[in-house]
Design an enzyme around this catalytic site. Structure first.
Site, PDB file in Angstrom:
ATOM      1  CD  GLU B 248     102.929  67.877  29.456  1.00  0.00           C
ATOM      2  OE1 GLU B 248     102.921  68.409  30.641  1.00  0.00           O
ATOM      3  OE2 GLU B 248     102.829  66.780  28.847  1.00  0.00           O
ATOM      4  CD  GLU B 377      87.682  61.990  32.538  1.00  0.00           C
ATOM      5  OE1 GLU B 377      89.115  61.935  32.120  1.00  0.00           O
ATOM      6  OE2 GLU B 377      87.043  61.836  31.693  1.00  0.00           O
TER       7      GLU B 377
END
Lengths: 379, 392
Positions: B248, B377
């Site tokens: 993905e 992050e």
């Protein structure tokens, strides 16, 4: 061809990595700097490079070289960068060899075996001002008898003070604005009457010369190309030099990143390893990303250059600009994350910052290459 | 001439003959994208032809085995096909989470029956899949998911809620993470497949800042799922999920590069501010675009390298995190520049000439790139820990 090194290239990389790290680590460069060595590099090391075959890596077997490509030359340059090894490799074994290979057979026969043997050093007198401009009119060559008379000035001629031969770009006709159609390349001995070479110590402790040409007479056979037809050969030379400088930058930036990373893993503040702080982890991971992207761009450009692809020109500009950006980040983060110790002369990280700045300007900086890409794309 | 040269020549000729001219135009909006599925309505006869012809050769999934509807091409041949498609700006014949996410996971973890059944339908674009991962309290921290699957002998009984389910309202089937053991966090998750038409499944689109609703809330109320639909072993769904997440991330990272034909950013900037002496008349916009292009092209090389390494089995398993991080940040930069280049034209929301506010909606959509599939992050955390080996 997959975009990673094949087994032969990886084996070559292992050999070169070991050799350069053993014979010319950063302490080698520091010793030359501390001694204010007037040559600025080790001729003994250069001879060893020749014995190992490195100086002939791009030279055809018929001229005593290894007949390899830009991928392999880049492997050598990356290790040179990694160790900050002062060496005429980029100017002589990459850029000059490429120009001589694309020039007249007689000149190739004369010079390539001598470069392969480590007996001839070349320097490039291309830039007339402080910024890289492949086409500039600061040096003109007027027809004179059977040859030419050169007048003008070149600067940032790296290793110009020790070169056996200079490759000099000159404008051979036309009015202002038409220089591109009247470019020629010459082989000029620095011993020729009227050539004066003034070496200058640079920020990275290397030496580059300002060279003045005052009514310098050269014969017609000093031309490396047909008169006024030098732009193509100059392009070939700049592509080879540009991708070579990119590979060396990769070594500089990669080594600085490695040093920084290992420092993050051992330095404690407030009783904690600083590499465990997320603020620094994110910056280190970002730096890693930039360097990896630059690495891919360099190999892509080298492969396209070796395949004589029409896309190589753009790819070299991408590689040179990207490595300049990524390595600049790497050395800046290196000094910052090392804290105060990074500002000391005793510690090596500052040397990487200085070398990166010099290489960033060599064969055009990131702005030059981004501008070039934009013009090619029509904006 | 090598076999590969021959393959390139034949591929080029076949594409020249079979790729309709309309399928070589840049995508104008989401409506031009072909997703397949039971309810697929072609946007044009050309779109249908292109899908049918490519699927017939197995070239919607060129490197899958022919037994599962693929083309059976080698990595080198697959690369040549992609290059030749790019050379004529050919559109992707089929966009599909089945191809980019579920397929690779089934190839690795599926049973033979699961592969024969599902992969073939994915390759032909007959079934449209969605992904049931995120939950209201399990986004990047997927291991906290709570949707439960109770063992009822021959089937599981599934209850719970998913969120951010892309195109759940248009999907035929879902691949879904469910909790089969409450006592273990990552070790109690299983990976199941089921039909979205099953009794007890409902979806509710979420209206986004782009004005579109590509994501849904998805609810499961006593949904019965046959045990044969379990992929890999019970309580070992995390292995499948992690493997799939890598794909993905790879897909999301490539989205910014997938544009076909021309360069809308540069063309748009020339159209609004014009050229002066061969250079864009706004020097700061020009510099921004040029430096962006350096990074985008370098990242193109990085993507190529990553795929080559993946195919050769030598990519670092955490490398998709780096790709996802870099690619999505680049894509956001591209759309910021496109909005700047477009000026007030790019602000139009529902006019015909703006193609229904396509530029503005795309710009807003890209802001999700660095959130979905694990935030930037989280990706940086993964790179720092798993590649750079920095301490916790």
């Amino acid at each position: 061809m997959p975009l990673f090194l094949n087994d032969d290239q990886t084996a070559l990389q292992d050999t070169i990595r070991d050799f350069v790290a053993e014979h010319a680590p950063v302490s080698h460069m520091r010793a030359l700097r501390d001694a204010d060595d007037p040559t600025g590099f080790s001729r003994d090391l250069w001879k060893q490079f020749a014995e190992m075959g490195f100086t002939g890596i791009l030279i055809g077997e018929e001229h005593g070289g290894l007949g390899m490509g830009h991928v392999e030359a880049g492997i050598v340059l990356e290790e040179i960068g990694r160790n900050l090894t002062p060496s005429p490799f980029l100017t002589t074994a990459v850029a000059a060899v490429t120009a001589l290979t694309g020039g007249y057979p007689d000149q190739a026969r004369t010079w390539l075996p001598r470069i392969a043997a480590g007996d001839a050093l070349f320097a490039l007198a291309l830039d007339g001002g402080p910024k890289h401009q492949p086409v500039n009119a600061s040096l003109r060559a007027e027809p004179s008898g059977n040859g030419f008379r050169l007048n003008g000035r070149k600067q940032f001629v790296v290793h110009g003070h020790v070169a056996d031969m200079l490759i000099v770009s000159a404008v051979t006709g036309g009015r202002p604005g038409e220089e591109a159609h009247f470019m020629s390349l010459f082989l000029v001995s620095p011993q020729t009457q009227g050539v004066s070479v003034e070496p200058v110590r640079m920020v990275d402790a290397g030496l580059a010369s300002t060279i003045t040409f005052d009514d310098v007479e050269v014969a017609g056979d000093a031309l490396l190309c047909q008169v006024n037809q030098g732009l193509d050969l100059l392009g070939t030379l700049n592509r080879a030099g540009g991708v070579g400088a990119a590979a060396e930058l990769l070594g500089v930036g990669g080594a600085a990143a490695d040093m920084t990373l290992s420092y993050l893993k051992q330095r404690k503040q407030f009783g904690t390893i600083i590499g465990s702080y997320q603020a620094l982890q994110h910056r280190a991971a970002h730096l890693y990303s930039e360097m990896e992207v630059a690495r891919a761009a360099v190999l892509k450009a080298q492969q396209l250059l070796d395949a004589n692809s029409p896309q190589a020109d753009d790819a070299v500009s991408v590689a040179k600009a990207m490595t300049s950006l990524a390595t600049t980040l790497s050395v800046q983060e290196g000094v910052q994350m090392h804290g105060g110790i990074g500002m000391t002369d005793e510690y090596d990280i500052g040397f990487y910052m200085k070398r990166a700045r010099v290489l960033a300007e060599t064969f055009g900086d990131a702005n030059f290459h981004a501008d070039k890409l934009a013009l090619t794309a029509g904006y | 001439m090598t076999d590969l040269d021959q393959f390139r020549i034949e591929t080029r000729a076949w594409l020249a003959e079979n790729c309709p001219p309309e399928m070589r135009e840049p995508l104008r909006s989401d409506k031009d994208v072909c997703w397949g599925g039971r309810n697929y309505v072609p946007s044009s006869p050309a779109q249908k032809d292109w899908l049918d012809r490519m699927a017939a050769r197995g070239w919607t999934v060129p490197d899958w085995p022919t037994a599962y509807g693929g083309g059976g091409l080698s990595p080198a041949e697959t690369k040549i096909l992609r290059e030749e498609m790019a050379a004529i700006n050919a559109r992707n014949p089929l966009n599909s989470f089945g191809i980019s996410m579920l397929g690779p996971a089934l190839l690795k973890y599926g049973t033979e029956e699961q592969k024969l059944d599902h992969l073939t339908k994915i390759a032909k674009g007959q079934i449209r899949w969605c992904q049931g991962y995120s939950e209201p309290n399990a986004g990047s921290d997927l291991a906290s998911l709570a949707t439960s699957a109770e063992d009822k002998g021959d089937h599981y009984l599934i209850n719970g809620q998913k969120v951010w389910t892309s195109y759940a309202d248009q999907a035929d089937w879902i691949f879904c993470l469910v909790r089969t053991d409450k006592t273990s966090k990552q070790g109690g998750i299983s990976f199941v497949l089921f039909d979205m038409a099953s009794p007890g499944v409902s979806t509710k689109p979420i209206l986004l800042i782009s004005g579109n609703s590509p994501f849904c809330e998805t609810f499961f109320d006593d949904v019965q799922v046959p045990k044969a639909n379990l992929v890999h072993e019970e309580n070992k769904g995390w292995d499948v999920a992690k493997y799939l997440l890598g794909h993905e991330r790879e897909m999301i990272s490539g989205m910014g590069l997938a544009s076909s034909g021309g360069n809308p950013l540069i063309d748009g900037a020339i159209a609004t501010v014009g050229l002066s002496g061969g250079r864009l008349a706004d020097p700061l916009l020009r510099a921004g675009i040029a430096l962006f292009e350096v990074r985008a092209r370098a990242f193109g090389a990085m993507s190529e390298r990553f795929i080559d390494e993946l195919k050769a089995g030598r990519a670092h398993p955490a490398q998709p995190s780096m790709m996802k991080y870099y690619g999505t940040e680049l894509n956001k930069t591209r759309h910021e520049l496109m909005m700047s280049a477009g000026g007030s034209d790019a602000l139009e929301w529902d006019s015909d000439r703006s193609n229904g506010g396509a530029a503005a909606r795309s710009w807003l959509r890209t802001k999700a790139n660095s959130i979905e599939g694990g935030t930037s992050e989280i990706q940086l955390n993964i790179v720092a820990k798993r590649i750079l080996d920095l301490p916790s």
